[in-house]
Design a protein around this motif. Structure first.
Motif, PDB file in Angstrom:
ATOM      1  N   PRO A 127       0.800  -1.241   0.000  1.00 29.62           N
ATOM      2  CA  PRO A 127       0.000   0.000   0.000  1.00 29.62           C
ATOM      3  C   PRO A 127       0.825   1.280   0.000  1.00 29.62           C
ATOM      4  O   PRO A 127       0.443   2.265  -0.634  1.00 29.62           O
ATOM      5  CB  PRO A 127      -0.839  -0.134   1.281  1.00 29.62           C
ATOM      6  N   GLY A 128       1.956   1.283   0.687  1.00 29.40           N
ATOM      7  CA  GLY A 128       2.757   2.499   0.768  1.00 29.40           C
ATOM      8  C   GLY A 128       3.314   2.967  -0.557  1.00 29.40           C
ATOM      9  O   GLY A 128       3.624   4.158  -0.721  1.00 29.40           O
ATOM     10  N   ALA A 129       3.453   2.058  -1.509  1.00 34.46           N
ATOM     11  CA  ALA A 129       4.023   2.412  -2.813  1.00 34.46           C
ATOM     12  C   ALA A 129       2.970   2.891  -3.807  1.00 34.46           C
ATOM     13  O   ALA A 129       3.319   3.422  -4.872  1.00 34.46           O
ATOM     14  CB  ALA A 129       4.762   1.207  -3.399  1.00 34.46           C
ATOM     15  N   LEU A 130       1.699   2.719  -3.485  1.00 32.37           N
ATOM     16  CA  LEU A 130       0.646   2.984  -4.462  1.00 32.37           C
ATOM     17  C   LEU A 130       0.460   4.457  -4.836  1.00 32.37           C
ATOM     18  O   LEU A 130       0.196   4.753  -6.006  1.00 32.37           O
ATOM     19  CB  LEU A 130      -0.683   2.403  -3.968  1.00 32.37           C
ATOM     20  N   PRO A 131       0.585   5.415  -3.898  1.00 32.70           N
ATOM     21  CA  PRO A 131       0.421   6.813  -4.320  1.00 32.70           C
ATOM     22  C   PRO A 131       1.393   7.228  -5.420  1.00 32.70           C
ATOM     23  O   PRO A 131       0.998   7.939  -6.353  1.00 32.70           O
ATOM     24  CB  PRO A 131       0.659   7.600  -3.021  1.00 32.70           C
ATOM     25  N   ASN A 132       2.646   6.796  -5.328  1.00 35.08           N
ATOM     26  CA  ASN A 132       3.596   7.150  -6.383  1.00 35.08           C
ATOM     27  C   ASN A 132       3.270   6.423  -7.685  1.00 35.08           C
ATOM     28  O   ASN A 132       3.445   6.968  -8.779  1.00 35.08           O
ATOM     29  CB  ASN A 132       5.030   6.833  -5.951  1.00 35.08           C
ATOM     30  N   GLN A 133       2.775   5.197  -7.588  1.00 41.88           N
ATOM     31  CA  GLN A 133       2.348   4.480  -8.794  1.00 41.88           C
ATOM     32  C   GLN A 133       1.193   5.209  -9.473  1.00 41.88           C
ATOM     33  O   GLN A 133       1.168   5.349 -10.703  1.00 41.88           O
ATOM     34  CB  GLN A 133       1.928   3.052  -8.451  1.00 41.88           C
ATOM     35  N   ARG A 134       0.227   5.661  -8.680  1.00 42.81           N
ATOM     36  CA  ARG A 134      -0.909   6.392  -9.265  1.00 42.81           C
ATOM     37  C   ARG A 134      -0.434   7.687  -9.915  1.00 42.81           C
ATOM     38  O   ARG A 134      -0.923   8.069 -10.989  1.00 42.81           O
ATOM     39  CB  ARG A 134      -1.953   6.690  -8.178  1.00 42.81           C
ATOM     40  N   HIS A 135       0.505   8.355  -9.253  1.00 41.16           N
ATOM     41  CA  HIS A 135       1.065   9.580  -9.834  1.00 41.16           C
ATOM     42  C   HIS A 135       1.682   9.286 -11.198  1.00 41.16           C
ATOM     43  O   HIS A 135       1.445  10.025 -12.168  1.00 41.16           O
ATOM     44  CB  HIS A 135       2.122  10.157  -8.883  1.00 41.16           C
ATOM     45  N   ASN A 136       2.443   8.210 -11.288  1.00 41.52           N
ATOM     46  CA  ASN A 136       3.096   7.869 -12.553  1.00 41.52           C
ATOM     47  C   ASN A 136       2.090   7.413 -13.602  1.00 41.52           C
ATOM     48  O   ASN A 136       2.252   7.694 -14.799  1.00 41.52           O
ATOM     49  CB  ASN A 136       4.167   6.806 -12.310  1.00 41.52           C
ATOM     50  N   ALA A 137       1.067   6.694 -13.173  1.00 40.59           N
ATOM     51  CA  ALA A 137       0.018   6.298 -14.123  1.00 40.59           C
ATOM     52  C   ALA A 137      -0.675   7.535 -14.699  1.00 40.59           C
ATOM     53  O   ALA A 137      -0.934   7.617 -15.901  1.00 40.59           O
ATOM     54  CB  ALA A 137      -0.993   5.382 -13.441  1.00 40.59           C
ATOM     55  N   ASP A 138      -0.938   8.529 -13.836  1.00 39.45           N
ATOM     56  CA  ASP A 138      -1.579   9.756 -14.303  1.00 39.45           C
ATOM     57  C   ASP A 138      -0.693  10.518 -15.284  1.00 39.45           C
ATOM     58  O   ASP A 138      -1.184  11.134 -16.239  1.00 39.45           O
ATOM     59  CB  ASP A 138      -1.931  10.657 -13.117  1.00 39.45           C
ATOM     60  N   LEU A 139       0.624  10.492 -15.048  1.00 38.96           N
ATOM     61  CA  LEU A 139       1.548  11.176 -15.953  1.00 38.96           C
ATOM     62  C   LEU A 139       1.452  10.637 -17.381  1.00 38.96           C
ATOM     63  O   LEU A 139       1.691  11.372 -18.344  1.00 38.96           O
ATOM     64  CB  LEU A 139       2.997  10.999 -15.464  1.00 38.96           C
ATOM     65  N   ASN A 140       1.101   9.353 -17.502  1.00 37.84           N
ATOM     66  CA  ASN A 140       1.146   8.696 -18.805  1.00 37.84           C
ATOM     67  C   ASN A 140      -0.226   8.400 -19.403  1.00 37.84           C
ATOM     68  O   ASN A 140      -0.321   7.686 -20.398  1.00 37.84           O
ATOM     69  CB  ASN A 140       1.953   7.395 -18.679  1.00 37.84           C
TER      70      ASN A 140
END
Length: 263
Positions: A127-140
């Protein structure tokens, strides 16, 4: 009578102040630091079939899940150029591949595959890694949409049966064709949970492609020893050694053995 000599504490002799260590529940000070924007690193990955690069943000000071690992670069470079490794070829106008990435970290490999194959990619991690993953998904998002791919983010602790069932149930209408991971074999304690996760998802015609760079001989031996009891494993690509390393990233193809498929 001898007079008992009073012992002088060592810290007075050397001029040091002794401090008690913080209680176990208190994290080290560096974990509580608020990262400034200067600590973020933007990485751009150029895939020949895409009109623009995949962009991801890495936050290396926050831990392993936020770093960019070398095998991720290998996987996102090799797989789009090797359609023979895919369980099925994406047909024009047909449904895209369904891909699950384990231990996605910053999501570089999963996002690149979502755009380049194209695929419906599910990025997963703690769970702790998911906010950065969502940020990167939004970038692309614009790049993925133009290519016919998509990416979503889910929590998936390895070996957690309830979490695995939930991820699979959400994809019941479009089961996973392909499972991918890069640089996920490092802690010996995580070998058994990772094997259980692979046992759950890699069945029948589902293929697992793992990019891996050898670091810990004992951990590698334990992982591959257990994995070979369940899967046929083939080396499909090897990069030359990286500067300062004895080995380069290697891509392995895992397919379920027949006795595993029956379970």
């Amino acid at each position: 009578r001898r007079r008992s000599r009073r012992r002088v504490p060592l810290h007075r002799l050397v001029g040091l102040r002794l401090r008690r260590p913080p209680p176990p529940s208190e994290p080290p000070p560096f974990r509580r630091r608020t990262l400034s924007p200067s600590h973020a690193q933007l990485h751009h990955f150029h895939v020949p079939s895409l009109p623009s690069p995949i962009t991801v943000r890495a936050l290396p000071l926050r831990g392993l899940s936020f770093q960019l690992w070398p095998s991720a670069s290998t996987l996102l470079r090799v797989l789009p150029a090797s359609p023979h490794l895919l369980p099925r070829a994406p047909a024009p106008g047909g449904p895209p591949l369904s891909v699950l990435e384990l231990g996605s970290g910053n999501g570089a490999a999963g996002l690149a595959l979502a755009a380049a194959l194209p695929a419906r990619a599910v990025l997963s991690d703690l769970p702790g890694a998911l906010p950065n993953q969502r940020h990167n998904a939004d970038l692309n998002v614009p790049l993925l949409a133009s290519a016919g791919g998509a990416a979503s983010v889910v929590p998936l602790p390895w070996g957690d049966a309830a979490a695995m069932r939930e991820v699979a149930a959400a994809r019941a209408e479009a089961p996973f064709d392909l499972v991918v991971a890069s640089d996920v074999v490092y802690y010996e304690a995580l070998v058994d949970p990772l094997i259980e996760t692979l046992r759950f998802f890699v069945k029948g015609e589902v293929v697992f492609l793992m990019a891996h760079m050898r670091r810990w001989k004992h951990t590698d031996k334990k992982f591959f020893g257990k994995a070979r009891k369940l899967f046929n494993i083939e080396v499909v690509h090897e990069d030359p050694p990286l500067e300062g390393w004895r080995h380069g990233p290697v891509v392995y193809l895992f397919t379920a053995k027949k006795q595993h498929c029956k379970k």
